[in-house]
Design a protein around this motif. Structure first.
Motif, PDB file in Angstrom:
ATOM      1  N   MET A   1       0.855  -1.197   0.000  1.00 19.35           N
ATOM      2  CA  MET A   1       0.000   0.000   0.000  1.00 19.35           C
ATOM      3  C   MET A   1       0.887   1.242   0.000  1.00 19.35           C
ATOM      4  N   GLN A   2       0.568   2.173  -0.862  1.00 15.86           N
ATOM      5  CA  GLN A   2       1.387   3.369  -0.960  1.00 15.86           C
ATOM      6  C   GLN A   2       1.147   4.295   0.229  1.00 15.86           C
ATOM      7  N   ASN A   3       2.114   5.146   0.508  1.00 17.46           N
ATOM      8  CA  ASN A   3       2.002   6.146   1.548  1.00 17.46           C
ATOM      9  C   ASN A   3       1.179   7.313   1.027  1.00 17.46           C
ATOM     10  N   LYS A   4      -0.084   7.398   1.453  1.00 19.12           N
ATOM     11  CA  LYS A   4      -0.983   8.416   0.913  1.00 19.12           C
ATOM     12  C   LYS A   4      -0.550   9.818   1.302  1.00 19.12           C
ATOM     13  N   ASP A   5      -0.050   9.985   2.547  1.00 17.15           N
ATOM     14  CA  ASP A   5       0.380  11.313   2.969  1.00 17.15           C
ATOM     15  C   ASP A   5       1.492  11.830   2.078  1.00 17.15           C
ATOM     16  N   GLU A   6       2.383  10.923   1.674  1.00 16.48           N
ATOM     17  CA  GLU A   6       3.477  11.336   0.809  1.00 16.48           C
ATOM     18  C   GLU A   6       2.993  11.588  -0.612  1.00 16.48           C
ATOM     19  N   ARG A   7       2.160  10.693  -1.115  1.00 20.89           N
ATOM     20  CA  ARG A   7       1.701  10.825  -2.498  1.00 20.89           C
ATOM     21  C   ARG A   7       0.923  12.119  -2.714  1.00 20.89           C
ATOM     22  N   TYR A   8       0.075  12.462  -1.771  1.00 25.91           N
ATOM     23  CA  TYR A   8      -0.796  13.622  -1.942  1.00 25.91           C
ATOM     24  C   TYR A   8      -0.307  14.850  -1.165  1.00 25.91           C
ATOM     25  N   ASN A   9       0.958  14.843  -0.793  1.00 26.96           N
ATOM     26  CA  ASN A   9       1.517  15.930   0.005  1.00 26.96           C
ATOM     27  C   ASN A   9       1.288  17.294  -0.636  1.00 26.96           C
ATOM     28  N   ARG A  10       1.521  17.395  -1.958  1.00 27.64           N
ATOM     29  CA  ARG A  10       1.374  18.695  -2.623  1.00 27.64           C
ATOM     30  C   ARG A  10      -0.082  19.117  -2.720  1.00 27.64           C
ATOM     31  N   ASN A  11      -1.005  18.144  -2.782  1.00 22.44           N
ATOM     32  CA  ASN A  11      -2.429  18.491  -2.690  1.00 22.44           C
ATOM     33  C   ASN A  11      -2.738  19.082  -1.315  1.00 22.44           C
ATOM     34  N   ILE A  12      -2.294  18.389  -0.288  1.00 20.42           N
ATOM     35  CA  ILE A  12      -2.618  18.746   1.088  1.00 20.42           C
ATOM     36  C   ILE A  12      -2.032  20.098   1.469  1.00 20.42           C
ATOM     37  N   LEU A  13      -0.903  20.457   0.878  1.00 19.28           N
ATOM     38  CA  LEU A  13      -0.277  21.741   1.177  1.00 19.28           C
ATOM     39  C   LEU A  13      -1.074  22.923   0.637  1.00 19.28           C
ATOM     40  N   VAL A  14      -1.973  22.666  -0.299  1.00 20.75           N
ATOM     41  CA  VAL A  14      -2.839  23.740  -0.804  1.00 20.75           C
ATOM     42  C   VAL A  14      -3.887  24.039   0.275  1.00 20.75           C
ATOM     43  N   PRO A  15      -3.946  25.280   0.790  1.00 24.68           N
ATOM     44  CA  PRO A  15      -4.861  25.581   1.899  1.00 24.68           C
ATOM     45  C   PRO A  15      -6.311  25.195   1.641  1.00 24.68           C
ATOM     46  N   GLU A  16      -6.764  25.374   0.397  1.00 22.42           N
ATOM     47  CA  GLU A  16      -8.166  25.052   0.076  1.00 22.42           C
ATOM     48  C   GLU A  16      -8.432  23.552   0.047  1.00 22.42           C
ATOM     49  N   VAL A  17      -7.381  22.760   0.032  1.00 22.91           N
ATOM     50  CA  VAL A  17      -7.540  21.295   0.050  1.00 22.91           C
ATOM     51  C   VAL A  17      -7.279  20.776   1.458  1.00 22.91           C
ATOM     52  N   GLY A  18      -6.033  20.754   1.874  1.00 19.29           N
ATOM     53  CA  GLY A  18      -5.699  20.278   3.212  1.00 19.29           C
ATOM     54  C   GLY A  18      -6.043  18.816   3.412  1.00 19.29           C
ATOM     55  N   VAL A  19      -5.906  18.346   4.637  1.00 10.64           N
ATOM     56  CA  VAL A  19      -6.195  16.946   4.959  1.00 10.64           C
ATOM     57  C   VAL A  19      -7.681  16.652   4.767  1.00 10.64           C
ATOM     58  N   GLU A  20      -8.538  17.570   5.212  1.00 17.91           N
ATOM     59  CA  GLU A  20      -9.980  17.348   5.089  1.00 17.91           C
ATOM     60  C   GLU A  20     -10.406  17.252   3.629  1.00 17.91           C
ATOM     61  N   GLY A  21      -9.850  18.130   2.797  1.00 20.50           N
ATOM     62  CA  GLY A  21     -10.188  18.088   1.382  1.00 20.50           C
ATOM     63  C   GLY A  21      -9.696  16.824   0.714  1.00 20.50           C
ATOM     64  N   GLN A  22      -8.511  16.368   1.108  1.00 19.48           N
ATOM     65  CA  GLN A  22      -7.990  15.131   0.530  1.00 19.48           C
ATOM     66  C   GLN A  22      -8.856  13.939   0.908  1.00 19.48           C
ATOM     67  N   GLU A  23      -9.405  13.969   2.097  1.00 21.90           N
ATOM     68  CA  GLU A  23     -10.337  12.909   2.503  1.00 21.90           C
ATOM     69  C   GLU A  23     -11.612  12.956   1.670  1.00 21.90           C
ATOM     70  N   LYS A  24     -12.064  14.163   1.347  1.00 26.57           N
ATOM     71  CA  LYS A  24     -13.239  14.297   0.470  1.00 26.57           C
ATOM     72  C   LYS A  24     -12.943  13.730  -0.914  1.00 26.57           C
ATOM     73  N   LEU A  25     -11.745  14.013  -1.421  1.00 20.77           N
ATOM     74  CA  LEU A  25     -11.347  13.471  -2.718  1.00 20.77           C
ATOM     75  C   LEU A  25     -11.314  11.953  -2.687  1.00 20.77           C
ATOM     76  N   SER A  26     -10.781  11.410  -1.618  1.00 24.46           N
ATOM     77  CA  SER A  26     -10.689   9.951  -1.487  1.00 24.46           C
ATOM     78  C   SER A  26     -12.066   9.294  -1.452  1.00 24.46           C
ATOM     79  N   GLY A  27     -13.052  10.022  -0.915  1.00 23.22           N
ATOM     80  CA  GLY A  27     -14.403   9.467  -0.823  1.00 23.22           C
ATOM     81  C   GLY A  27     -15.292   9.802  -2.000  1.00 23.22           C
TER      82      GLY A  27
END
Length: 242
Positions: A1-27
């Motif tokens: 299983m890939q490291n999701k935090d690492e893979r999507y790090n540049r997404n998460i660093l965008v303030p409008e995305v963040g961890v919560e937004g990345q979870e929305k994308l995943s769902g």
């Protein structure tokens, strides 16, 4: 299983995305209708963003003439279904994504069971007949539809939110869908329009409703590098306004 935090790090660093937004994308669950030019870029962008569930609808086999713009496919897959080729590309690129491939011609009789599994519909079809079908499906199911169209150096994008915005029939009431004649197109134009569609899908997933191309058409002339946003409104006599 890939490291999701690492893979999507540049997404998460965008303030409008963040961890919560990345979870929305995943769902998120997005149905991409068309695995050709527009579909190739939308599929690649959504896979890059980490959209968790992608459905792909297309009835065509891959032809050599497709490869000037449909870059997720390759020579080894000629004469195979585009949906299978697209699914293989996604699975090789991002194994976290669930992909369903539907090799079929979508119509009024078979769409219900497929569309109900998804939250957003991406219009990447290449004929007006199919685009108007998706418009009707969106209105009947209440699913947001991100429309994209492209021809030669020009294209357009519009997001349709049923019961809240104008639809495709409001802005193109006189289009003769049955007698549409395919025209040429170049890859940069296709990728540009599809990337704008992808951004609209991202904004829908992140609930950025006030940023959407709702009641607006973004018209692009890539040859002139002209971008015009045209305000539109629902036709009171149209189904979408009832």
């Amino acid at each position: 299983m890939q490291n999701k935090d690492e893979r999507y790090n540049r997404n998460i660093l965008v303030p409008e995305v963040g961890v919560e937004g990345q979870e929305k994308l995943s769902g998120a669950r997005v149905l991409i209708c068309g695995a050709g030019g527009l579909g190739s870029t939308v599929i690649a962008n959504l896979a890059s963003l980490g959209v968790g569930s992608i459905g792909i609808v297309d009835n065509d086999l891959l032809e050599l003439s497709n490869l000037n713009r449909q870059y997720i496919h390759n020579l080894s897959r000629l004469k195979t279904p585009k949906v299978d080729s697209a699914k293989a590309w996604v699975q090789n690129y991002n194994r976290d994504i669930r992909v369903e491939a539907f090799k079929m011609r979508l119509n009024e009789r078979n769409y219900s069971e497929i569309v109900e599994r998804y939250d957003i519909i991406a219009d990447c079809f290449d004929s007006f007949e199919s685009k108007f079908l998706l418009n009707d499906i969106a209105l009947k199911t209440g699913k947001p539809l991100v429309h994209g169209g492209v021809c030669e150096f020009r294209g357009q994008v519009m997001t349709i939110v049923p019961k809240k915005s104008a639809c495709l029939k409001c802005v193109m009431p006189d289009t003769d869908a049955e007698n549409y004649v395919p025209k040429g197109v170049v890859s940069p134009t296709v990728s540009l329009i599809a990337s704008i569609q992808s951004m609209e899908i991202l904004k829908l997933i992140l609930n950025m409703d006030d940023k959407l191309l709702v009641n607006k058409i973004l018209a692009v002339d890539a040859l002139k590098m002209s971008f015009k946003t045209l305000e539109v409104q629902a036709n009171p006599k149209c189904e979408c306004a009832k």
